[in-house]
Scaffold this motif. Structure first.
Motif, PDB file in Angstrom:
ATOM      1  N   ALA A  17       0.843  -1.202   0.000  1.00 13.28           N
ATOM      2  CA  ALA A  17       0.000   0.000   0.000  1.00 13.28           C
ATOM      3  C   ALA A  17       0.878   1.252   0.000  1.00 13.28           C
ATOM      4  O   ALA A  17       0.583   2.224  -0.706  1.00 13.28           O
ATOM      5  N   TYR A  18       1.952   1.227   0.783  1.00 11.35           N
ATOM      6  CA  TYR A  18       2.868   2.369   0.795  1.00 11.35           C
ATOM      7  C   TYR A  18       3.527   2.526  -0.574  1.00 11.35           C
ATOM      8  O   TYR A  18       3.668   3.649  -1.080  1.00 11.35           O
ATOM      9  N   LYS A  19       3.929   1.425  -1.190  1.00 12.48           N
ATOM     10  CA  LYS A  19       4.561   1.489  -2.507  1.00 12.48           C
ATOM     11  C   LYS A  19       3.619   2.137  -3.521  1.00 12.48           C
ATOM     12  O   LYS A  19       4.030   3.011  -4.298  1.00 12.48           O
ATOM     13  N   ASP A  20       2.362   1.731  -3.523  1.00 16.25           N
ATOM     14  CA  ASP A  20       1.390   2.332  -4.445  1.00 16.25           C
ATOM     15  C   ASP A  20       1.286   3.834  -4.212  1.00 16.25           C
ATOM     16  O   ASP A  20       1.263   4.622  -5.166  1.00 16.25           O
ATOM     17  N   TRP A  21       1.210   4.232  -2.958  1.00 14.55           N
ATOM     18  CA  TRP A  21       1.129   5.654  -2.607  1.00 14.55           C
ATOM     19  C   TRP A  21       2.389   6.383  -3.055  1.00 14.55           C
ATOM     20  O   TRP A  21       2.331   7.464  -3.642  1.00 14.55           O
ATOM     21  N   LEU A  22       3.551   5.783  -2.790  1.00 13.85           N
ATOM     22  CA  LEU A  22       4.834   6.392  -3.155  1.00 13.85           C
ATOM     23  C   LEU A  22       4.923   6.652  -4.658  1.00 13.85           C
ATOM     24  O   LEU A  22       5.383   7.705  -5.096  1.00 13.85           O
ATOM     25  N   LEU A  23       4.456   5.692  -5.448  1.00 18.58           N
ATOM     26  CA  LEU A  23       4.515   5.854  -6.903  1.00 18.58           C
ATOM     27  C   LEU A  23       3.469   6.847  -7.409  1.00 18.58           C
ATOM     28  O   LEU A  23       3.684   7.497  -8.431  1.00 18.58           O
ATOM     29  N   ARG A  24       2.352   6.993  -6.695  1.00 17.55           N
ATOM     30  CA  ARG A  24       1.320   7.966  -7.069  1.00 17.55           C
ATOM     31  C   ARG A  24       1.675   9.382  -6.637  1.00 17.55           C
ATOM     32  O   ARG A  24       1.457  10.336  -7.370  1.00 17.55           O
ATOM     33  N   ASP A  25       2.180   9.511  -5.402  1.00 19.89           N
ATOM     34  CA  ASP A  25       2.466  10.831  -4.833  1.00 19.89           C
ATOM     35  C   ASP A  25       3.710  10.729  -3.949  1.00 19.89           C
ATOM     36  O   ASP A  25       3.613  10.645  -2.717  1.00 19.89           O
ATOM     37  N   GLY A  26       4.856  10.735  -4.603  1.00 23.30           N
ATOM     38  CA  GLY A  26       6.115  10.562  -3.893  1.00 23.30           C
ATOM     39  C   GLY A  26       6.320  11.566  -2.783  1.00 23.30           C
ATOM     40  O   GLY A  26       6.748  11.211  -1.680  1.00 23.30           O
ATOM     41  N   THR A  27       5.995  12.811  -3.042  1.00 23.33           N
ATOM     42  CA  THR A  27       6.206  13.857  -2.039  1.00 23.33           C
ATOM     43  C   THR A  27       5.427  13.560  -0.760  1.00 23.33           C
ATOM     44  O   THR A  27       5.988  13.589   0.335  1.00 23.33           O
ATOM     45  N   ALA A  28       4.143  13.263  -0.886  1.00 19.55           N
ATOM     46  CA  ALA A  28       3.306  13.010   0.297  1.00 19.55           C
ATOM     47  C   ALA A  28       3.763  11.754   1.033  1.00 19.55           C
ATOM     48  O   ALA A  28       3.843  11.749   2.270  1.00 19.55           O
ATOM     49  N   ALA A  29       4.059  10.691   0.298  1.00 21.88           N
ATOM     50  CA  ALA A  29       4.471   9.440   0.936  1.00 21.88           C
ATOM     51  C   ALA A  29       5.809   9.601   1.661  1.00 21.88           C
ATOM     52  O   ALA A  29       5.997   9.081   2.758  1.00 21.88           O
ATOM     53  N   ILE A  30       6.717  10.334   1.057  1.00 27.03           N
ATOM     54  CA  ILE A  30       8.020  10.583   1.688  1.00 27.03           C
ATOM     55  C   ILE A  30       7.856  11.502   2.900  1.00 27.03           C
ATOM     56  O   ILE A  30       8.433  11.259   3.956  1.00 27.03           O
ATOM     57  N   ASN A  31       7.038  12.537   2.763  1.00 28.63           N
ATOM     58  CA  ASN A  31       6.780  13.443   3.888  1.00 28.63           C
ATOM     59  C   ASN A  31       6.163  12.696   5.069  1.00 28.63           C
ATOM     60  O   ASN A  31       6.456  13.012   6.224  1.00 28.63           O
ATOM     61  N   ALA A  32       5.317  11.709   4.780  1.00 29.56           N
ATOM     62  CA  ALA A  32       4.665  10.940   5.844  1.00 29.56           C
ATOM     63  C   ALA A  32       5.681  10.172   6.689  1.00 29.56           C
ATOM     64  O   ALA A  32       5.409   9.850   7.842  1.00 29.56           O
ATOM     65  N   MET A  33       6.847   9.919   6.129  1.00 26.57           N
ATOM     66  CA  MET A  33       7.905   9.253   6.894  1.00 26.57           C
ATOM     67  C   MET A  33       8.784  10.261   7.623  1.00 26.57           C
ATOM     68  O   MET A  33       9.761   9.892   8.266  1.00 26.57           O
ATOM     69  N   GLY A  34       8.433  11.556   7.500  1.00 23.83           N
ATOM     70  CA  GLY A  34       9.169  12.602   8.208  1.00 23.83           C
ATOM     71  C   GLY A  34      10.323  13.193   7.424  1.00 23.83           C
ATOM     72  O   GLY A  34      11.120  13.948   7.977  1.00 23.83           O
ATOM     73  N   PHE A  35      10.403  12.887   6.138  1.00 23.03           N
ATOM     74  CA  PHE A  35      11.505  13.386   5.310  1.00 23.03           C
ATOM     75  C   PHE A  35      10.977  14.468   4.381  1.00 23.03           C
ATOM     76  O   PHE A  35      10.301  14.188   3.393  1.00 23.03           O
ATOM     77  N   SER A  36      11.260  15.705   4.735  1.00 23.62           N
ATOM     78  CA  SER A  36      10.807  16.831   3.925  1.00 23.62           C
ATOM     79  C   SER A  36      11.816  17.955   4.074  1.00 23.62           C
ATOM     80  O   SER A  36      12.771  17.843   4.814  1.00 23.62           O
ATOM     81  N   GLY A  37      11.576  19.014   3.347  1.00 24.12           N
ATOM     82  CA  GLY A  37      12.439  20.178   3.466  1.00 24.12           C
ATOM     83  C   GLY A  37      12.922  20.671   2.119  1.00 24.12           C
ATOM     84  O   GLY A  37      12.444  20.245   1.068  1.00 24.12           O
ATOM     85  N   PHE A  38      13.884  21.577   2.205  1.00 20.04           N
ATOM     86  CA  PHE A  38      14.437  22.214   1.015  1.00 20.04           C
ATOM     87  C   PHE A  38      14.900  21.159   0.017  1.00 20.04           C
ATOM     88  O   PHE A  38      15.557  20.198   0.381  1.00 20.04           O
ATOM     89  N   GLN A  39      14.543  21.323  -1.229  1.00 20.74           N
ATOM     90  CA  GLN A  39      14.854  20.441  -2.349  1.00 20.74           C
ATOM     91  C   GLN A  39      14.074  19.128  -2.269  1.00 20.74           C
ATOM     92  O   GLN A  39      14.377  18.181  -2.972  1.00 20.74           O
ATOM     93  N   GLY A  40      13.064  19.097  -1.403  1.00 17.66           N
ATOM     94  CA  GLY A  40      12.222  17.917  -1.321  1.00 17.66           C
ATOM     95  C   GLY A  40      10.757  18.256  -1.471  1.00 17.66           C
ATOM     96  O   GLY A  40       9.888  17.465  -1.137  1.00 17.66           O
ATOM     97  N   GLU A  41      10.497  19.453  -1.996  1.00 14.07           N
ATOM     98  CA  GLU A  41       9.118  19.919  -2.101  1.00 14.07           C
ATOM     99  C   GLU A  41       8.288  19.115  -3.099  1.00 14.07           C
ATOM    100  O   GLU A  41       7.088  18.958  -2.919  1.00 14.07           O
ATOM    101  N   HIS A  42       8.915  18.639  -4.166  1.00 17.25           N
ATOM    102  CA  HIS A  42       8.204  17.880  -5.205  1.00 17.25           C
ATOM    103  C   HIS A  42       9.106  16.739  -5.675  1.00 17.25           C
ATOM    104  O   HIS A  42      10.020  16.971  -6.470  1.00 17.25           O
ATOM    105  N   ILE A  43       8.822  15.533  -5.184  1.00 17.79           N
ATOM    106  CA  ILE A  43       9.627  14.371  -5.550  1.00 17.79           C
ATOM    107  C   ILE A  43       8.736  13.342  -6.233  1.00 17.79           C
ATOM    108  O   ILE A  43       7.694  12.954  -5.706  1.00 17.79           O
TER     109      ILE A  43
END
Length: 195
Positions: free
Chosen positions: A62-88
C-alpha cells in the motif's frame, strides 16, 4: 620515502577550509551555525532516509502504491521533507525498464532523501553524457544492463526531483525493512547502480 598526508588538505577542500576560516575570523559566519548545518546534513538527511523509503516500499504494498502515485506526500509521511524535497516523483525500476536521474542544468537533487549530491552528479561530464549515451555512462559505473532493458533518463529541475525505486534483490523475502534498508545505496536511488 612516502609520507602520509590528509587528502582534505588538497585542492578544493583546502580552499573551502581557508574560506571558512576567513569568514569566521571576520565575524561573517558563526562556527557553531556551520557545525549545526553540517550535522543536519550528516544526521537528518541523506541516503539512509531514502533507503528507509525504499525498504518500506519493498515491504508495504500500500505504501509502494502511494509512493509511486504521490512521492512527495508518501516521503513526507515518513518525516523526510524540506528544502529540495518539495516535489519528488518516484520512478520504479522493473525487469524491462531502468531509470537514471540527472540534472542537466545544475544539480537539482532530492536532499531530504539523498543528502547532498555527490561530486560526479554535478560534473559537466555526467550531466551531458548520461543523456546522450546512458548505457556507456552506466557501464563506467560498473552497471551493464541487458540489451532488452530500456533505459530512461529523467532530468531533475527546480520544480521536480526524482528518486529511483530500485528492484528488490531476489532472495530477500525473509529480511526486515531495516535489513533491506542496509542494502540500498545512494547510487541505486539515482539509477547508476543496482541493489
Amino acid at each position: 620515502m612516502p609520507h602520509d598526508h590528509d587528502p582534505l588538505e588538497e585542492g578544493p577542500a583546502l580552499r573551502v577550509r581557508a574560506l571558512e576560516a576567513l569568514m569566521v575570523d571576520k565575524g561573517l559566519v558563526d562556527p557553531d551555525t556551520l557545525d549545526s548545518i553540517a550535522e543536519y546534513y550528516e544526521r537528518e538527511t541523506g541516503p539512509r532516509n531514502g533507503a528507509a523509503v525504499v525498504a518500506r516500499a519493498w515491504t508495504d504494498p500500500a505504501y509502494k502504491d502511494w509512493l509511486l502515485r504521490d512521492g512527495t506526500a508518501a516521503i513526507n509521511a515518513m518525516g523526510f521533507s524540506g528544502f529540495q524535497g518539495e516535489h519528488i516523483r518516484v520512478l520504479e525500476n522493473t525487469k524491462a525498464m531502468h531509470h537514471v536521474v540527472v540534472c542537466t542544468l545544475c544539480s537539482c537533487y532530492p536532499w531530504p532523501v539523498l543528502g547532498l549530491p555527490p561530486t560526479w552528479y554535478k560534473s559537466p561530464a555526467y550531466r551531458s553524457r548520461v543523456v546522450r549515451e546512458p548505457r556507456v555512462v552506466l557501464a563506467e559505473f560498473g552497471l551493464r544492463l541487458p540489451k532488452d532493458v530500456q533505459v530512461k533518463v529523467w532530468d531533475s529541475t527546480a520544480e521536480i526531483r526524482y528518486l529511483v525505486l530500485p528492484r528488490r534483490p531476489a532472495g530477500t523475502d525473509d529480511r526486515s525493512a531495516e535489513e533491506l534498508a542496509g542494502l540500498v545505496t545512494r547510487n541505486g536511488m539515482i539509477g547508476t547502480a543496482l541493489v
